[in-house]
Design a protein around this motif. Sequence first.
Motif, short mmCIF file in Angstrom:
data_model
loop_
_atom_site.label_atom_id
_atom_site.label_comp_id
_atom_site.label_asym_id
_atom_site.label_seq_id
_atom_site.Cartn_x
_atom_site.Cartn_y
_atom_site.Cartn_z
N GLN A 275 0.82 -1.21 0.00
CA GLN A 275 0.00 0.00 0.00
C GLN A 275 0.86 1.26 0.00
N LYS B 228 -17.76 4.73 -5.11
CA LYS B 228 -17.26 3.39 -5.45
C LYS B 228 -18.31 2.31 -5.22
N THR B 229 -19.01 2.42 -4.10
CA THR B 229 -19.92 1.34 -3.71
C THR B 229 -21.36 1.56 -4.16
N SER C 234 -9.03 4.59 -7.14
CA SER C 234 -9.06 3.79 -5.91
C SER C 234 -9.59 2.39 -6.21
N GLY C 235 -10.66 2.31 -7.01
CA GLY C 235 -11.21 1.01 -7.37
C GLY C 235 -10.26 0.20 -8.23
N GLY D 107 -7.43 -1.10 -6.09
CA GLY D 107 -7.82 -2.01 -5.02
C GLY D 107 -7.48 -1.52 -3.62
N VAL D 108 -7.46 -0.21 -3.41
CA VAL D 108 -7.18 0.33 -2.08
C VAL D 108 -8.25 1.37 -1.73
#
Length: 803
Positions: A2, A134-135, A171-172, A175-176
């Motif tokens: 990360q 994102k979600t 970010s998506g 993957g962080v």
Amino acid sequence: MQAFIALVGLPLALLLTTTGVGLLAEGLARARIPNGLLAPLGFCVAASLLLVVYELGAGVVVAGVVLLAGTAAGLGLARSELRARINPGWPGAAGLAVYLLYAAPVLLTGNWTWSGYNFLNDTAVQFLLIDHLKTAADLTAGSVTTGQQVTSSYLDTGYPVGSHALAATLSGLMGVGPEVIYQAYLAAMAAIAAMAFAVLAGRTIFSPRIGALVAAFAMASNLTYNTGLQGSIKEVGVIAALATAAALARELVRATRLVPVAALLGIALASVLAIYSAAGLPYIVALLATVALVVAFVHGRDALRRRWLVAAAVAGAVALALAAPVIASILDFYRVASSVVDAASPSGSTLGQLAHPLPLLQASGIWLDGQYHTPISPSALAETATNAGSWVVGILAALSLIEIVRRRCPEALLAVVPTMLTAALVAPGVVPYADAKLLAIMSPSVVIGAAVGLLAVARFARPASTVIAVELAVLLGGLVILSNVYALHDSKIAPRDRMIALREVSDELAGRGPVLFNEFEEFAKYFGADATLNASTESITPRQVKLRQPRSLFGQYFDLDLQELAYVASFPNIITRRSPAVSRPPAAYRRIYANRYYEAWTRRAGVRTLDHLPLQRRDDATARATCGDVRALARRGQRSSGDVVLVAARKPQTARLDVLDAERSPGLAEDQAIPGTVTTILPGDARASVRIDRTGDYRIWLRGSFPRPTSIVVDGVVRATVEGANTPGQWLGDVPVRLEAGVRKVEIRVPGGSARPGDGAAVTIGPLAFVADQPARLQTVPVARWRSLCGRELDWIEVVRRG
């Protein structure tokens, strides 16, 4: 891994995708723009287009596909000359320098984190908004959390999320979480702005190399830099969009084929709206007015010809087409923002995080103090140098207008006039908080103007005037750099390890129902989002704390014993911060998890608290139970039916050092705002003797916030070091130590500062505690034997019905 993503992966991914998308936009428009402008153009396309994707409910997967497809298509279109086109030249060098400056909090700490912690914690909201994009989570489904309610309230106002859209997509793809890339993303946007300014400056009045240097210093302007350090994603993003629009406007003025470049300008204007919503409209109007002035100056009567009208129509049409999905949000945001920032509005927030209204001269880029929001600390030299440097910058910026006219280079006005004109027109009608934003956005233009003014100085009486101009440039540039050294040194770095611990403890309670969280930690609403977390002291939260004695909530920590029993007991789960001064939750709760910073508690069946007698003192969870209070509690218990007993919470034996009673260095001054605390930015120590009653194992705790590693010395030996920013009323430490019985000489040492980020922030020190390394325990007493609890040092006593 990360850390690598935060330090290296994010900037490379953003540069690659924005360059590819910029090539695609250029190719589709059949235009040709400078290499250094491709990434800024791609940023504007991504901010506008990805926001449309999210507004349509497509989600991060579709957004990622769109971004990658656009990148691949753009690189494919330019494949025959790809190596040449992806080289940004001198603008790339300016962008790299600015990226390193803005990313310094991450680069110099060696891992992902962010700055501005506990200064402007709007960053927590930005994390929530990025994560929501994102979600695409349903904010009304199930039990509503503080995070969901905050997110919903912001989105309901039309809060602009154009700059968030690209962050969410990256970010998506990587993957962080947004917290990992946030500071690097801000730095990358600042770099994008520097690249656009470098193209504009290097193609108008400066050479490409000098233009890049000027652009780097423009984005290094201290007030703008502080805006980045405090996490202002909208302001940094809109500076990048405005700089790109200005650079594209310059290309339009000199273009032979207007429509293709006008279309690209329309994209940049749309991105201003996507990123800054209605607040971006004055900037667009000012920019277009400046463009019209420049076109009239360069082309004279030709400016009224049909081709210029067509170009204007194309730019407007493209901007409106891309902004169409967010027009309703822009109108909503205008209504809400007007009531907040309008100086005439009774609901206006006057100062925000500011200690005073910022002076106009602060837009000069020079401020020789680590705290931009306060007056300069008492120092005749710093104040004199700041004022003198700022006045020189202001005078040079004024001279720039004369030099631009003399050189017949009106395109340079595009770098200077739009943000200054906007500030001049808007500032008189807004509150100081909003005025500070205007100054931060304007500041790079002031610095560019000062650089142009130096050209005017250089031509007065050569060669002597040239030497003077160079010396002034070096002096002013040095003051800007020194100002940013102060800012970085005093920046407030987030406690990464504690944020991870907060997420871990919340994960333990995920799916167990509502969770009471009583620490004043504004990032809990994001890091605790996996649980149904209710941050009780937030202004926007499902169920705000109910206190036994009501008082102001903001910025305060309220121990469970200060809260109404009915309120606490209504939650099936509780998260408490670990410390020697924290009260145990009521007897009906059992601890199911603990880490270095937090404990998770859940309610057990068959136990009900009927009454609660809190016992505590300042910085101490215990107090002596008086017989009168215990008798009254027992009588209430005797009137209750069922299997009723008294339960007392007992804490381990503790020895304390009150820092106010200790012998202290002069720099450790009593903090008038926090009882029992001293504050210092200087090295120093506090010394006292502490009696240890029994030989044994202890845990060392120290209340306060410690941006510098602060040592606890016992009998001349360093036994513990505490470090990290902290929230109000909380402790750090939990360091094991073996102590012999007797009087021990104890010292708290604050070291001298270092050059690392955050080291110049104030250290606050409260009491020191040596807590016997024994578990707290509950003692059950029949109601009839209530006298056995009289005079005991206890956390609390409860009337409990069992079964």
